[in-house]
Design a protein around this motif. Structure first.
Motif, PDB file in Angstrom:
ATOM      1  N   UNK A   4       8.176  -3.058  -6.409  1.00 24.17           N
ATOM      2  CA  UNK A   4       7.563  -3.539  -7.517  1.00 24.17           C
ATOM      3  C   UNK A   4       7.503  -1.833  -7.915  1.00 24.17           C
ATOM      4  N   UNK A   5       8.303  -2.264  -9.322  1.00 25.75           N
ATOM      5  CA  UNK A   5       8.283  -0.715 -10.427  1.00 25.75           C
ATOM      6  C   UNK A   5       6.848  -0.716 -11.187  1.00 25.75           C
ATOM      7  N   UNK A   6       6.283  -0.041 -11.045  1.00 23.78           N
ATOM      8  CA  UNK A   6       5.326   0.006 -11.798  1.00 23.78           C
ATOM      9  C   UNK A   6       5.241   0.550 -13.514  1.00 23.78           C
ATOM     10  N   UNK A   7       6.022   1.430 -13.902  1.00 22.01           N
ATOM     11  CA  UNK A   7       6.614   1.441 -14.945  1.00 22.01           C
ATOM     12  C   UNK A   7       6.737   0.325 -16.212  1.00 22.01           C
ATOM     13  N   UNK A   8       7.259  -1.106 -15.723  1.00 14.89           N
ATOM     14  CA  UNK A   8       7.741  -2.525 -15.173  1.00 14.89           C
ATOM     15  C   UNK A   8       6.940  -3.767 -15.446  1.00 14.89           C
TER      16      UNK A   8
ATOM     17  N   UNK B 249       1.266  -1.280   0.063  1.00 13.11           N
ATOM     18  CA  UNK B 249      -0.084   0.039   0.141  1.00 13.11           C
ATOM     19  C   UNK B 249       1.063   1.267  -0.194  1.00 13.11           C
ATOM     20  N   UNK B 250       1.921   1.159  -0.261  1.00 11.21           N
ATOM     21  CA  UNK B 250       2.832   2.465  -0.219  1.00 11.21           C
ATOM     22  C   UNK B 250       3.717   2.541  -0.850  1.00 11.21           C
ATOM     23  N   UNK B 251       2.847   3.923  -1.764  1.00 10.21           N
ATOM     24  CA  UNK B 251       3.582   4.506  -3.574  1.00 10.21           C
ATOM     25  C   UNK B 251       4.680   5.395  -3.250  1.00 10.21           C
TER      26      UNK B 251
ATOM     27  N   UNK C 230       7.893   5.995  -8.885  1.00 10.69           N
ATOM     28  CA  UNK C 230       6.323   5.109  -9.542  1.00 10.69           C
ATOM     29  C   UNK C 230       6.590   3.821  -8.608  1.00 10.69           C
ATOM     30  N   UNK C 231       7.194   3.428  -7.413  1.00 16.17           N
ATOM     31  CA  UNK C 231       8.046   2.042  -6.570  1.00 16.17           C
ATOM     32  C   UNK C 231       6.764   2.120  -5.922  1.00 16.17           C
ATOM     33  N   UNK C 232       6.233   0.744  -6.065  1.00 16.70           N
ATOM     34  CA  UNK C 232       5.080   0.268  -4.924  1.00 16.70           C
ATOM     35  C   UNK C 232       5.757  -0.817  -3.919  1.00 16.70           C
ATOM     36  N   UNK C 233       5.387  -0.329  -2.665  1.00 13.99           N
ATOM     37  CA  UNK C 233       7.072  -0.982  -1.704  1.00 13.99           C
ATOM     38  C   UNK C 233       5.631  -1.811  -0.068  1.00 13.99           C
ATOM     39  N   UNK C 234       5.760  -2.836  -0.515  1.00 10.24           N
ATOM     40  CA  UNK C 234       5.268  -4.130   0.755  1.00 10.24           C
ATOM     41  C   UNK C 234       6.132  -3.225   2.212  1.00 10.24           C
TER      42      UNK C 234
END
Length: 366
Positions: free
Chosen positions: A317-321, A299-301, A306-310
């Protein structure tokens, strides 16, 4: 004077007795030697001297083991007899599953009565004579090994298993039956599960009569228009089909656990994967919030990267990829949810997930 092992002398720690005293002392004033106080007089129990009391204790222990067996049988019957959708309202807690309560209580009582029976047996019938064993070298001779069997046999004799066989049979029955619930739970939880079953969530159009499903704000459960999603904004999303589960009060947690989605808008030119662009709308993309490591909520952006973090184990996780893993223990990208816009301008999902959500013990083709 005493000597170390290497022959170097050192001063004795024992102080000579003071004038008029015959007792050796240490520098702290404590006695250098202590007499063995011996064991206190043995106190006999009622069952040791009264056969009637021993028989009464035997019946009590057997009754406790029998109660354990009854509780285990209740567990086994409930496992098959109580419908999975049977619920009831418990004050202070809310709506809970009947089968969970019955299985939990019956299994708890089964273990409780085994424990209480064993304690009562030890306190009233097993030998309680005090035994002192002198310290010896930490090794066993051949004679000691040969005597091990005799010790076990003697222990059984002290437990009066030969004189009171009902205890042996009821304890064996209680322990034997108590193992069955675990076997049923393991077998039941390891039943056949297909990839299609794992992929199915309440985002599947079959949950909505085959029609696309609106994306709803969580927890408000209000629909989201494309115009509501500004650059860099983040929405925590649930499907409109969740409302049915909220109204019924059944399987709500299971449905929400697999359906949680995060919705984000970024510059479409930044998205490097064609499939990710095609499954979004004007840079608005939706991905499962369930981390592919062990299932925590992602839930951390971070808007600049543009990364999502657990937050649990720092999988990134890279949103652009297409949410590819760039750091941490996760091994698979977050599954993407395909979204479009309906005639009223609301964001909808025309399809469910194409791969299972959550911990990635399956393979996902890229």
């Amino acid at each position: 004077m005493n000597e170390h092992e290497n022959g170097a002398p050192h001063e004795s720690t024992v102080v000579a007795p003071a004038s008029g005293s015959g007792e050796l002392t240490t520098p702290g004033g404590l006695p250098a030697r202590f007499e063995n106080p011996g064991l206190p007089p043995h106190v006999y129990r009622a069952s040791d001297v009264d056969p009637a009391a021993g028989k009464r204790a035997e019946r009590q222990v057997a009754a406790l083991f029998t109660l354990s067996m009854i509780a285990t049988v209740v567990f086994l019957v409930a496992y098959f007899a109580i419908p999975d959708d049977s619920v009831f309202f418990f004050p202070g807690i809310g709506t809970i599953k009947t089968i969970n309560v019955v299985l939990g209580l019956s299994l708890g009582f089964s273990l409780f009565f085994i424990g209480i029976g064993a304690v009562h047996w030890a306190k009233t019938l097993m030998s309680d004579h005090e035994i002192v064993e002198e310290r010896h070298l930490l090794r066993s001779s051949d004679v000691d090994r040969a005597q091990a069997v005799d010790v076990v046999v003697e222990g059984g004799r002290n437990a009066q298993l030969d004189r009171r066989p009902i205890l042996k049979y009821t304890l064996g029955g209680a322990l034997g039956l108590f193992a069955l619930p675990f076997a049923f739970q393991v077998v039941g939880s390891l039943g056949p599960v297909t990839i299609e079953e794992l992929k199915h969530t309440i985002w599947d159009p079959s949950e909505n009569g085959g029609k696309p499903i609106r994306l709803m704000r969580d927890p408000e459960m209000t629909p989201i228009k494309l115009s509501d999603v500004t650059q860099g904004s983040v929405f925590h999303v649930m499907p409109e089909t969740l409302q049915k589960y909220l109204d019924d009060g059944k399987h709500v947690l299971e449905a929400k656990a697999k359906a949680a989605v995060i919705l984000i808008r970024l510059d479409p030119n930044l998205i490097k994967v064609k499939k990710a662009r095609d499954w979004g709308v004007d840079g608005v993309v939706a991905y499962s919030k369930i981390c592919t490591h062990v299932g925590c909520a992602v839930g951390l952006y971070e808007q600049q990267t543009h990364h999502l973090l657990c937050p649990c184990h720092q999988s990134t996780f890279d949103l652009t990829e297409d949410c590819a893993v760039i750091f941490g223990p996760a091994k698979r990208p977050l599954p993407q949810l395909k979204i479009t816009v309906d005639d009223a301008g609301y964001l909808v999902a025309p399809e469910g997930f194409h791969e299972p959500v959550g911990p990635s013990f399956w393979e996902r083709a890229r």
